[in-house]
Design a protein around this motif. Sequence first.
Motif, PDB file in Angstrom:
ATOM      1  N   ASN A  63       0.830  -1.198   0.000  1.00 45.21           N
ATOM      2  CA  ASN A  63       0.000   0.000   0.000  1.00 45.21           C
ATOM      3  C   ASN A  63       0.866   1.250   0.000  1.00 45.21           C
ATOM      4  O   ASN A  63       2.073   1.206   0.258  1.00 45.21           O
ATOM      5  N   SER A  64       0.233   2.362  -0.254  1.00 40.96           N
ATOM      6  CA  SER A  64       0.851   3.679  -0.105  1.00 40.96           C
ATOM      7  C   SER A  64       0.054   4.456   0.936  1.00 40.96           C
ATOM      8  O   SER A  64      -0.960   3.966   1.455  1.00 40.96           O
ATOM      9  N   GLY A  66      -1.865   6.656   0.276  1.00 44.55           N
ATOM     10  CA  GLY A  66      -3.153   6.944  -0.324  1.00 44.55           C
ATOM     11  C   GLY A  66      -4.116   5.784  -0.321  1.00 44.55           C
ATOM     12  O   GLY A  66      -5.310   5.960  -0.562  1.00 44.55           O
ATOM     13  N   SER A  67      -3.624   4.577  -0.034  1.00 44.09           N
ATOM     14  CA  SER A  67      -4.498   3.401  -0.069  1.00 44.09           C
ATOM     15  C   SER A  67      -4.601   2.677   1.266  1.00 44.09           C
ATOM     16  O   SER A  67      -5.509   1.888   1.474  1.00 44.09           O
ATOM     17  N   THR A  68      -3.688   2.947   2.164  1.00 39.89           N
ATOM     18  CA  THR A  68      -3.611   2.176   3.406  1.00 39.89           C
ATOM     19  C   THR A  68      -4.740   2.495   4.385  1.00 39.89           C
ATOM     20  O   THR A  68      -5.349   3.564   4.328  1.00 39.89           O
ATOM     21  N   ASP A  69      -4.987   1.540   5.287  1.00 36.84           N
ATOM     22  CA  ASP A  69      -5.883   1.791   6.411  1.00 36.84           C
ATOM     23  C   ASP A  69      -5.086   2.070   7.688  1.00 36.84           C
ATOM     24  O   ASP A  69      -5.657   2.209   8.759  1.00 36.84           O
ATOM     25  N   ALA A  96      -0.023   0.512  -4.193  1.00 35.90           N
ATOM     26  CA  ALA A  96      -1.388   0.847  -4.615  1.00 35.90           C
ATOM     27  C   ALA A  96      -1.611   2.327  -4.325  1.00 35.90           C
ATOM     28  O   ALA A  96      -1.449   2.762  -3.185  1.00 35.90           O
ATOM     29  N   THR A  98      -4.423   4.424  -4.497  1.00 40.31           N
ATOM     30  CA  THR A  98      -5.642   4.965  -3.890  1.00 40.31           C
ATOM     31  C   THR A  98      -6.397   3.869  -3.144  1.00 40.31           C
ATOM     32  O   THR A  98      -6.092   2.680  -3.276  1.00 40.31           O
ATOM     33  N   GLU A  99      -7.409   4.278  -2.412  1.00 41.69           N
ATOM     34  CA  GLU A  99      -8.229   3.314  -1.672  1.00 41.69           C
ATOM     35  C   GLU A  99      -8.887   2.294  -2.604  1.00 41.69           C
ATOM     36  O   GLU A  99      -9.170   1.167  -2.202  1.00 41.69           O
ATOM     37  N   LYS A 100      -9.119   2.678  -3.835  1.00 37.30           N
ATOM     38  CA  LYS A 100      -9.724   1.768  -4.806  1.00 37.30           C
ATOM     39  C   LYS A 100      -8.859   0.530  -5.026  1.00 37.30           C
ATOM     40  O   LYS A 100      -9.369  -0.558  -5.296  1.00 37.30           O
ATOM     41  N   GLU A 101      -7.540   0.682  -4.915  1.00 40.80           N
ATOM     42  CA  GLU A 101      -6.610  -0.435  -5.114  1.00 40.80           C
ATOM     43  C   GLU A 101      -6.084  -0.986  -3.786  1.00 40.80           C
ATOM     44  O   GLU A 101      -5.105  -1.738  -3.776  1.00 40.80           O
ATOM     45  N   ARG A 102      -6.696  -0.621  -2.677  1.00 41.94           N
ATOM     46  CA  ARG A 102      -6.182  -1.017  -1.359  1.00 41.94           C
ATOM     47  C   ARG A 102      -5.880  -2.510  -1.301  1.00 41.94           C
ATOM     48  O   ARG A 102      -6.664  -3.341  -1.734  1.00 41.94           O
TER      49      ARG A 102
END
Length: 201
Positions: A63-64, A66-69, A96, A98-102
């Motif tokens: 993740n990055s 921008g995508s991580t939780d 990844a 964005t959240e779309k690619e989380r």
Amino acid sequence: VKIVDKHSRLEGMNEITPQLCKFFDAAKTEIVIQNPYVVLTEPCYSTLVRASKRGVNIIFHSNSGGSTDSLFPQAFLMTDLVRMLTDMPTCRVFVAPTEKERLHAKTFVIDQQLTIVGTYNMDPLSEQVNSEVVAVVLNKEFGTMTRLRIKDDMKVVVEYTVKRERDGKVVADVGPDSHLDEKVIKKMNLLRKLQWLRPLI
């Protein structure tokens, strides 16, 4: 198929990290690591450096910011990035955006022969604190299929890279600050200062 597990810190047993390091040491051509949190501990880091020196290609898919939780691991990856890509010249890091690619999968494929799938994250929390379990599958067909599945997951990624300046210093070329929102970068830079929390991430 073999099940490998570890108990929590309270119970003491840890079989996963030593086995994973042995698998990395046995790699001949490629190590693919698909993991949502990459905060390498010293045993895994040293083993991957040795693999890179043997010419083994190392691919991280993570993740990055921008995508991580969980922003902490991404902040520490931001700190480690230049060192990783310098010490492991055959390593590539894809994230990844964005959240779309989380990403939440925890999968390792070695030489498309050996596949490890389970709950184990590449971070100190999984290695040293939590109870975790993985399945180790020695099967070329399954390894090839899993490798292709990971490749499919990587259709939308950002690759982090480094460059060498004229004075020989290695610096980030494409990193988190190349694609993330300024507010996220500000938070990550703040979290990077809390290195004492690293063993708990």
